[in-house]
Design a protein around this motif. Sequence first.
Motif, mmCIF file in Angstrom:
data_model
loop_
_atom_site.group_PDB
_atom_site.id
_atom_site.type_symbol
_atom_site.label_atom_id
_atom_site.label_comp_id
_atom_site.label_asym_id
_atom_site.label_seq_id
_atom_site.Cartn_x
_atom_site.Cartn_y
_atom_site.Cartn_z
ATOM 1 N N GLY A 15 0.788 -1.224 0.000
ATOM 2 C CA GLY A 15 0.000 0.000 0.000
ATOM 3 C C GLY A 15 0.820 1.274 0.000
ATOM 4 N N GLY A 16 2.141 1.139 0.165
ATOM 5 C CA GLY A 16 2.997 2.318 0.152
ATOM 6 C C GLY A 16 2.954 3.139 1.421
ATOM 7 N N GLY A 17 2.417 2.565 2.488
ATOM 8 C CA GLY A 17 2.320 3.295 3.741
ATOM 9 C C GLY A 17 3.582 3.194 4.575
ATOM 10 N N TYR A 18 3.671 4.066 5.575
ATOM 11 C CA TYR A 18 4.870 4.152 6.411
ATOM 12 C C TYR A 18 4.836 3.220 7.623
ATOM 13 N N TRP A 19 3.681 2.670 7.964
ATOM 14 C CA TRP A 19 3.500 2.122 9.301
ATOM 15 C C TRP A 19 3.523 0.603 9.388
ATOM 16 N N VAL A 20 3.846 -0.060 8.302
ATOM 17 C CA VAL A 20 3.826 -1.530 8.280
ATOM 18 C C VAL A 20 4.615 -2.142 9.442
ATOM 19 N N PRO A 21 5.846 -1.697 9.731
ATOM 20 C CA PRO A 21 6.607 -2.325 10.810
ATOM 21 C C PRO A 21 5.983 -2.164 12.192
ATOM 22 N N THR A 22 5.188 -1.124 12.403
ATOM 23 C CA THR A 22 4.604 -0.925 13.727
ATOM 24 C C THR A 22 3.552 -1.979 14.048
ATOM 25 N N LEU A 23 3.046 -2.626 13.017
ATOM 26 C CA LEU A 23 2.011 -3.649 13.202
ATOM 27 C C LEU A 23 2.536 -5.037 12.858
ATOM 28 N N ASN A 24 3.866 -5.227 12.978
ATOM 29 C CA ASN A 24 4.450 -6.488 12.529
ATOM 30 C C ASN A 24 4.151 -7.670 13.435
ATOM 31 N N ARG A 25 3.551 -7.440 14.604
ATOM 32 C CA ARG A 25 3.138 -8.563 15.445
ATOM 33 C C ARG A 25 1.681 -8.961 15.218
ATOM 34 N N VAL A 26 0.993 -8.223 14.352
ATOM 35 C CA VAL A 26 -0.400 -8.545 14.033
ATOM 36 C C VAL A 26 -0.443 -9.525 12.875
ATOM 37 N N ALA A 27 -1.082 -10.677 13.103
ATOM 38 C CA ALA A 27 -1.179 -11.707 12.064
ATOM 39 C C ALA A 27 -2.445 -11.556 11.231
ATOM 40 N N SER A 28 -3.538 -11.090 11.829
ATOM 41 C CA SER A 28 -4.796 -10.923 11.096
ATOM 42 C C SER A 28 -5.681 -9.928 11.831
ATOM 43 N N VAL A 29 -6.586 -9.323 11.058
ATOM 44 C CA VAL A 29 -7.551 -8.368 11.601
ATOM 45 C C VAL A 29 -8.922 -8.733 11.059
ATOM 46 N N GLU A 30 -9.935 -8.821 11.946
ATOM 47 C CA GLU A 30 -11.260 -9.246 11.509
ATOM 48 C C GLU A 30 -12.339 -8.533 12.317
ATOM 49 N N ALA A 31 -13.367 -8.054 11.601
ATOM 50 C CA ALA A 31 -14.554 -7.535 12.277
ATOM 51 C C ALA A 31 -15.342 -8.714 12.815
ATOM 52 N N THR A 32 -15.486 -8.800 14.119
ATOM 53 C CA THR A 32 -16.141 -9.954 14.754
ATOM 54 C C THR A 32 -17.423 -9.573 15.462
ATOM 55 N N GLY A 33 -17.933 -8.403 15.188
ATOM 56 C CA GLY A 33 -19.198 -7.942 15.749
ATOM 57 C C GLY A 33 -19.448 -6.526 15.297
ATOM 58 N N PRO A 34 -20.656 -6.000 15.509
ATOM 59 C CA PRO A 34 -20.957 -4.638 15.068
ATOM 60 C C PRO A 34 -20.005 -3.592 15.652
ATOM 61 N N LEU A 35 -19.560 -3.802 16.885
ATOM 62 C CA LEU A 35 -18.634 -2.875 17.533
ATOM 63 C C LEU A 35 -17.423 -3.627 18.078
ATOM 64 N N ARG A 36 -16.957 -4.587 17.319
ATOM 65 C CA ARG A 36 -15.880 -5.453 17.812
ATOM 66 C C ARG A 36 -14.939 -5.810 16.668
ATOM 67 N N VAL A 37 -13.646 -5.632 16.898
ATOM 68 C CA VAL A 37 -12.622 -6.026 15.935
ATOM 69 C C VAL A 37 -11.582 -6.858 16.675
ATOM 70 N N THR A 38 -11.254 -8.010 16.108
ATOM 71 C CA THR A 38 -10.315 -8.933 16.752
ATOM 72 C C THR A 38 -9.019 -8.990 15.957
ATOM 73 N N LEU A 39 -7.899 -8.814 16.663
ATOM 74 C CA LEU A 39 -6.579 -8.905 16.058
ATOM 75 C C LEU A 39 -5.877 -10.136 16.619
ATOM 76 N N LYS A 40 -5.464 -11.022 15.748
ATOM 77 C CA LYS A 40 -4.652 -12.168 16.143
ATOM 78 C C LYS A 40 -3.183 -11.764 16.049
ATOM 79 N N LEU A 41 -2.413 -12.106 17.073
ATOM 80 C CA LEU A 41 -1.036 -11.644 17.187
ATOM 81 C C LEU A 41 -0.046 -12.787 17.016
ATOM 82 N N ARG A 42 1.074 -12.493 16.410
ATOM 83 C CA ARG A 42 2.166 -13.465 16.313
ATOM 84 C C ARG A 42 2.882 -13.596 17.658
ATOM 85 N N GLN A 43 2.974 -12.494 18.375
ATOM 86 C CA GLN A 43 3.572 -12.447 19.698
ATOM 87 C C GLN A 43 2.764 -11.467 20.536
ATOM 88 N N PRO A 44 2.806 -11.585 21.859
ATOM 89 C CA PRO A 44 2.119 -10.589 22.684
ATOM 90 C C PRO A 44 2.642 -9.190 22.361
#
Length: 544
Positions: free
Chosen positions: A141-170
């Motif tokens: 995407g050409g964005g600057y912030w990719v490394p700041t989220l390098n512990r995030v493995a996936s992002v999913e909307a899991t409810g109307p007001l809920r988003v779940t992030l699966k992490l590679r590490q805490p």
Amino acid sequence: MRKRTIATTAAALTLITAGCYRDTGGAAGTAAPQGELVTTTPPGSGKVDRITWALYRGTTSVDPITAGDYPEITVTSLMCESLFRQAPDGSPGPGLATALDYPDPKTAVLTLRAGVTFWDGSPMTADDVAFSIERNRDPKGGGYWVPTLNRVASVEATGPLRVTLKLRQPDHWLRDVLSYMPGMVISKRYAEAKGKDYGTVKGGAMCTGSFKLGRWRTGDVLSVVRNDAYWNREAAPLVRQIDFKGIPDEATLTAALLTGEVDGAYLELPLSTMDQVRASDAVKVHRGPSYLIDALIVADMGRGPLSDARVRRALSLAVDREAYIRTLYKGSAQPARALGTPGTWGYERETFKAAWDALPAPEVDLETARRLVQEAGAAGKTVRFGMSNELNKLATEANLFKTAAERIGLKAELKAVSADAYSGFFLDPKARADVDGFFTTNYPNWADPGALYATLSVPGGPQDYGRYRNPDVAALLERARGAEDARRRAEYTVQAQQAVTEDLPWIPIVAPDTVLVLNARLTGATVSSQHLFAPWADRLGAVG
């Protein structure tokens, strides 16, 4: 991380906020009383139709994924809101999200605020949030912030007001990462319709903030206008329109501030005319805490005289910081004991203050410095500093270090380049190969010293310019990132800070204040580094 390179470079090129904050971490021998620092000006009480705000250049993007330099982030932070919000004192709190919970060490769950709407009236959904985070994670995407989220493995909307992030590490830096650009939410529908034009003059933007994008033409003034349909009715701005104007010339900016042509500016550049500005009744100068650190970066820890820690320490001991503050900053800075300065203590403040106080005050000691140079066998060796004579800050700083080096038995040369070419020291290893050190005004993106230390101490980090390698420091910072307990996180960070301060891969010089120049008829703007990452003009209005 591209952002950090861009922001650091821009900072080099340009140099190149109703509470009251009283800083309690002043260093001995400071050039200006710490008690003068405040985080905000008193809230405005009267409506204002239109003001002009100066930036050091015009704005090129209002897309959070590519907003990485002062003009872009100062404007974008008024229009777009992050999932968590940095307060003027640096502490994070709820924003578009009300909570971040960890049901297990590798799962993070965002609870979103109900009732948030975009400028067009459409509701902010979990899909918008997941989409916005994924844009920041996407290396294509050409964005600057990719490394700041390098512990995030996936992002999913899991409810109307809920988003779940699966992490590679805490990852317990995650809330802080989501408190600035990587956490800003844009409309998925609008962004997909605009494609690559999103955030540009052609594509515009769609966010949730209290100001929305107004008129904007390439190379011209960018205007933001009050969002009268703002979802948070308790925070309706008093100013109807803010026109952002790029003014790179110091004399032009000074005249514009004093005549009222410009109503306000955050000074990224130490202003040589500051005494004249302070003496004027037309404006008021406000000073606040800052994340900034003015430092010398060692270009390569493996070669040259500065490869020896004794020479780095000697050079630090020879620098007259008080004279530098008087000459360049006009009193609006403090000598720095470490890279993580008091303005970055956004949590566990007492832990960081105790560690800061335990570090030696930065005082000139030429006798010790000369002895260290002799012990290192470096007497008579040449240290080469990268600088630019086109930028007063860099010229002043380089000559300060040249004088310091020569006073302790070293020889010194200045490698002068154009202002535009100075960015090469940050971007091009070949440019760094020509010098032993170069100068930066740097900052972490949230109020935690560890956020800065990680960029230069973790191998492959976004500011791994000099190839600083201390496995203990890198391990401590990784532990800090993974520590759920805030006190433990701070303890790991100060241990890393102790080692970094002894190793001196960067030599900390001074901690600049946030400096706000504001028309005397106005009040209510933030006076801290929060203005880079959160709405700083919501309380801006007329005095009285």
